[in-house]
Design an enzyme around this catalytic site. Structure first.
Site, short mmCIF file in Angstrom:
data_model
loop_
_atom_site.label_atom_id
_atom_site.label_comp_id
_atom_site.label_asym_id
_atom_site.label_seq_id
_atom_site.Cartn_x
_atom_site.Cartn_y
_atom_site.Cartn_z
N CYS A 145 -2.28 3.48 -3.42
CA CYS A 145 -1.77 4.29 -4.54
C CYS A 145 -2.19 3.68 -5.88
CB CYS A 145 -0.25 4.39 -4.46
SG CYS A 145 0.46 5.33 -5.83
N CYS A 148 0.47 3.87 -8.62
CA CYS A 148 1.57 2.90 -8.49
C CYS A 148 1.09 1.48 -8.83
CB CYS A 148 2.09 2.86 -7.05
SG CYS A 148 2.23 4.45 -6.25
N ASP A 149 -0.10 1.11 -8.41
CA ASP A 149 -0.50 -0.30 -8.44
C ASP A 149 -1.65 -0.62 -9.39
OD1 ASP A 149 1.39 -0.80 -6.47
OD2 ASP A 149 -0.02 -0.35 -4.85
#
Ligand code: NAP
Length: 316
Positions: A145, A148-149
């Site tokens: 992701c 997200c990261d």
């Protein structure tokens, strides 16, 4: 019915429709069933929007000419469905019981839910590469992701694996943080939509590594490099990178349906034009189904069709 699988609160509540999964398909179905005044419950295991909610920028959903964040469109869809009375609960579905009866039971990790019709909208999750180091370095450099990261990889070199819409679009997104993004693809042509390709090919921070597969992900406590193999020459090479974002396709979330609902060889649910499965009163929509185009809009379209078909089924 096995009474011990029902706790008292859910045992007393009978829904017209329980929707399994709160992604764009499930939330659209919920909007339509709620507007048909069917008592509707959406069971979502993570956050409303599912995969769409983890997409940084959605630019092909009509009505948003400047694009919209995946999180925002997911929240709007949730608000839209609940405004008309759909309920949402958070639980992971583990099985179905009495699925061929008039009242079907959805078994979750937290509770069980009873309904006269079910709409399966459990979507798909990202496939794994299945190479040494992938599991060990998950969360230590390996991610599925970018939204997200991505911010953890500021000024670092990252590799993105895959050649589809997700790999190329998320690779482009990662250049906001990374000093360089290397897209590693097993062929010499991308599968991604042309507009996505054009943007990535014009991005000076993106490099492509064609005809190559990942053999291993290496490092110490965190990822340090990848071992690659050229599929044409069989030559192996070592690529230093501190992040690895894997976008090699999807795997349907249909394990719990095996032996109950007809699936294809890849595990995708087979549904007809009305989104009916082979079991009366059970419909399926979106990414979990066998279909040619898996996008927010097609999942939403499926959701509307399934909701109307469920309404007809309940009034037969
Ligand atoms: P995808 O379209 O299935 O692409 C997967 C990519 O990974 C392909 O390029 C494939 O190579 C490669 N691949 C598969 N297995 C591999 C392996 N073991 N090792 C290395 N490479 C491997 O998956 P996706 O990009 O995640 O997209 C999934 C669906 O969501 C698609 O329908 C896509 O259109 C949709 N989507 C749409 C948007 C958008 O509309 N903006 C954004 C994201 C996703 P080959 O090309 O050689 O098969």
């Amino acid at each position: 019915m096995a009474d011990q699988t029902l706790n008292s609160s859910q045992g007393s509540e009978l829904y017209d429709v329980v929707i399994l999964g709160g992604g764009p398909g499930g939330l659209t179905a919920a909007l339509y069933t709620a507007r048909s005044r069917l008592k509707t419950l959406v069971v979502e295991k993570g956050i409303p929007g599912g995969q769409a909610a983890t997409t940084f920028h959605v630019e092909n959903y009509p009505g948003f000419p400047d694009g919209v964040s995946g999180m925002e469109i997911s929240q709007l869809m949730e608000r839209h469905a609940t405004r008309f009375g759909a309920e949402i609960t958070y639980d992971e579905i583990v099985g179905l019981e009495d699925y061929d009866q008039k009242v079907k039971v959805v078994r979750g990790g937290e509770a069980s839910y009873r309904a006269r019709a079910l709409i399966i909208a459990t979507g798909a999750e990202q496939s794994k590469l299945g190479v040494p180091g992938e599991e060990f370095y998950r969360g230590r450099g390996v991610s599925y992701c970018a939204t997200c990261d991505g911010a953890f990889f500021r000024d670092k070199v990252v590799a993105v694996i895959g050649g589809g819409d997700s790999a190329v679009e998320e690779g482009d997104f990662l250049t906001r943080y990374a000093s360089k993004v290397i897209i590693i693809h097993r062929r010499d042509a991308l599968r991604a939509a042309k507009v996505i390709q054009e943007r990535a090919l014009a991005n000076p921070k993106i490099e492509f590594c064609w005809n190559s597969t990942v053999q291993e992900i290496r490092g110490d406590d965190f990822v340090k490099s990848l071992m690659l193999r050229n599929v044409k020459t069989a030559v192996q090479s070592h690529l230093p990178a501190e992040g690895v974002f894997v976008y090699v396709g999807l795997k349907p979330n249909s394990e719990f349906l095996k032996g109950i609902i007809q699936l294809d060889a890849g595990g995708y649910v087979i549904a007809n034009e009305e989104m009916e499965t082979n079991v009366a009163g059970i419909f399926a929509i979106g990414d979990v189904t066998k279909k040619s185009l898996r996008q927010i809009i097609t999942a939403a379209g499926d959701g509307a069709v399934a909701a109307m078909a469920a309404d007809r089924y309940l009034h037969e």
